[in-house]
Design an enzyme around this catalytic site. Structure first.
Site, mmCIF file in Angstrom:
data_model
loop_
_atom_site.group_PDB
_atom_site.id
_atom_site.type_symbol
_atom_site.label_atom_id
_atom_site.label_comp_id
_atom_site.label_asym_id
_atom_site.label_seq_id
_atom_site.Cartn_x
_atom_site.Cartn_y
_atom_site.Cartn_z
ATOM 1 N N LYS A 1 0.901 -92.145 -16.326
ATOM 2 C CA LYS A 1 2.242 -91.689 -15.961
ATOM 3 C C LYS A 1 2.663 -90.470 -16.790
ATOM 4 O O LYS A 1 2.600 -90.511 -18.019
ATOM 5 C CB LYS A 1 3.251 -92.828 -16.155
ATOM 6 C CG LYS A 1 3.028 -93.967 -15.174
ATOM 7 C CD LYS A 1 3.812 -95.201 -15.554
ATOM 8 C CE LYS A 1 3.395 -96.376 -14.668
ATOM 9 N NZ LYS A 1 3.905 -97.647 -15.145
ATOM 10 N N TRP B 1 -6.148 -102.041 -3.693
ATOM 11 C CA TRP B 1 -6.180 -103.523 -3.703
ATOM 12 C C TRP B 1 -7.380 -104.081 -4.449
ATOM 13 O O TRP B 1 -7.332 -105.233 -4.922
ATOM 14 C CB TRP B 1 -6.166 -104.065 -2.267
ATOM 15 C CG TRP B 1 -4.807 -104.058 -1.660
ATOM 16 C CD1 TRP B 1 -4.327 -103.195 -0.704
ATOM 17 C CD2 TRP B 1 -3.714 -104.926 -1.982
ATOM 18 N NE1 TRP B 1 -3.012 -103.479 -0.415
ATOM 19 C CE2 TRP B 1 -2.615 -104.540 -1.185
ATOM 20 C CE3 TRP B 1 -3.558 -106.001 -2.871
ATOM 21 C CZ2 TRP B 1 -1.375 -105.173 -1.242
ATOM 22 C CZ3 TRP B 1 -2.320 -106.646 -2.918
ATOM 23 C CH2 TRP B 1 -1.245 -106.225 -2.123
ATOM 24 N N LYS C 1 3.821 -93.180 -5.301
ATOM 25 C CA LYS C 1 2.522 -93.439 -5.925
ATOM 26 C C LYS C 1 1.454 -92.477 -5.412
ATOM 27 O O LYS C 1 1.314 -92.272 -4.207
ATOM 28 C CB LYS C 1 2.098 -94.881 -5.615
ATOM 29 C CG LYS C 1 0.765 -95.282 -6.243
ATOM 30 C CD LYS C 1 0.363 -96.696 -5.813
ATOM 31 C CE LYS C 1 -0.992 -97.087 -6.405
ATOM 32 N NZ LYS C 1 -1.435 -98.401 -5.930
ATOM 33 N N LYS D 1 -7.020 -106.040 -7.734
ATOM 34 C CA LYS D 1 -6.218 -107.273 -7.587
ATOM 35 C C LYS D 1 -7.056 -108.372 -6.920
ATOM 36 O O LYS D 1 -6.966 -109.543 -7.274
ATOM 37 C CB LYS D 1 -4.960 -106.994 -6.765
ATOM 38 C CG LYS D 1 -4.046 -105.926 -7.357
ATOM 39 C CD LYS D 1 -2.836 -105.688 -6.461
ATOM 40 C CE LYS D 1 -1.946 -104.585 -6.975
ATOM 41 N NZ LYS D 1 -2.385 -103.245 -6.573
ATOM 42 N N ASP E 1 -1.040 -95.692 -2.025
ATOM 43 C CA ASP E 1 -0.970 -96.847 -1.115
ATOM 44 C C ASP E 1 0.176 -97.801 -1.414
ATOM 45 O O ASP E 1 0.028 -99.004 -1.277
ATOM 46 C CB ASP E 1 -2.290 -97.625 -1.194
ATOM 47 C CG ASP E 1 -2.478 -98.252 -2.577
ATOM 48 O OD1 ASP E 1 -2.304 -97.545 -3.581
ATOM 49 O OD2 ASP E 1 -2.773 -99.460 -2.664
ATOM 50 N N CYS E 2 1.336 -97.285 -1.813
ATOM 51 C CA CYS E 2 2.461 -98.188 -2.124
ATOM 52 C C CYS E 2 3.326 -98.382 -0.879
ATOM 53 O O CYS E 2 3.937 -97.438 -0.387
ATOM 54 C CB CYS E 2 3.290 -97.585 -3.259
ATOM 55 S SG CYS E 2 4.865 -98.392 -3.500
ATOM 56 N N VAL F 1 7.636 -96.900 -9.110
ATOM 57 C CA VAL F 1 7.945 -96.108 -7.915
ATOM 58 C C VAL F 1 8.331 -97.075 -6.794
ATOM 59 O O VAL F 1 7.969 -98.252 -6.856
ATOM 60 C CB VAL F 1 6.728 -95.257 -7.472
ATOM 61 C CG1 VAL F 1 6.447 -94.137 -8.446
ATOM 62 C CG2 VAL F 1 5.494 -96.103 -7.225
ATOM 63 N N SER G 1 13.308 -99.810 -3.487
ATOM 64 C CA SER G 1 13.338 -99.318 -2.102
ATOM 65 C C SER G 1 14.506 -99.894 -1.301
ATOM 66 O O SER G 1 15.033 -99.229 -0.413
ATOM 67 C CB SER G 1 11.998 -99.604 -1.398
ATOM 68 O OG SER G 1 11.772 -100.994 -1.275
#
Length: 213
Positions: free
Chosen positions: A47, A207, A8, A210, A19-20, A60, A74
């Site tokens: 994207k 963040w 990301k 969210k 920040d992923c 990602v 991951s």
């Protein structure tokens, strides 16, 4: 053959690492194993075509170990890296593999909570307390003296927890959880972590939508 990993990009800054925590977990694994890699930053708000071609669901991290076969998730990616590049071993013993695994969902719930009496703060504290007790008995890392896969998964999530809760809720991990504090200090100061962590302002920017939803 260099391995490639798509991660990301920062919100509002497509040329900067974003920040992923799941992307950082993969980067940490490659760094700790000293595997040369090419990092491709993906602006998830816009994207690119090439990215959607290799991974139509547009998530990602995705990883290619040199055979043009792109792999998502991951958990799967870090397992493949471990198999292809077994030294140094980052295998966590099965009995410790889930240590700290409930901290991230508890953190997200508390971060988004608008109701102080909903129990989300206590639920997070209970999970951090359990981690502290494990580290006291088995530390300094989850599997003792050496960093393992469980630390590389949990570390980025604890970094998000620390930065986001302090910023949005003026909340910090209690001082009496001394083993957790020693653990985060040790992890966050590792060369691999310093190199792969997002800048604080981009973590907060990631963040914000969210939290304010």
């Amino acid at each position: 053959m260099t391995v490639e990993v798509c991660v990301k990009a920062a919100v509002g800054a497509p040329d900067i690492l974003g920040d992923c925590p799941f992307s950082q977990r993969v980067l940490l694994t490659l760094e700790e194993k000293k595997v040369p890699y090419e990092m491709k930053l993906v602006d998830l708000g816009n994207k690119p075509e090439w990215f959607l071609k290799i991974i139509p669901e547009g998530k990602v991290p995705v990883f290619n170990s040199g055979d043009e076969n792109w792999i998502a998730d991951s958990d799967v990616i870090t397992q493949i890296i471990e198999e292809k590049f077994p030294t140094p071993s980052l295998v966590t013993p099965p009995e410790y593999a889930s240590v700290g695994s409930k901290i991230f969902p508890a953190f997200v719930k508390f971060l988004k909570s608008k109701d102080a009496s909903d129990g989300s703060e206590k639920a997070l504290l209970d999970e951090l307390q359990a981690l502290d007790e494990h580290l006291k008995a088995h530390g300094p890392y989850i599997n003792g003296e050496n960093v393992s896969a469980a630390d590389l998964s949990l570390g980025p999530k604890l970094f998000h927890l620390q930065v986001a809760l302090e910023h949005f809720k003026d909340w910090k991990i209690p001082e009496n959880l001394t083993s957790v504090h020693a653990y985060t200090k040790a992890l966050f100061s590792r060369e691999s972590f310093v190199k792969t962590k997002p800048a604080t302002e981009y973590l907060i920017a990631g963040w914000a939508p969210k939290v304010n939803a």
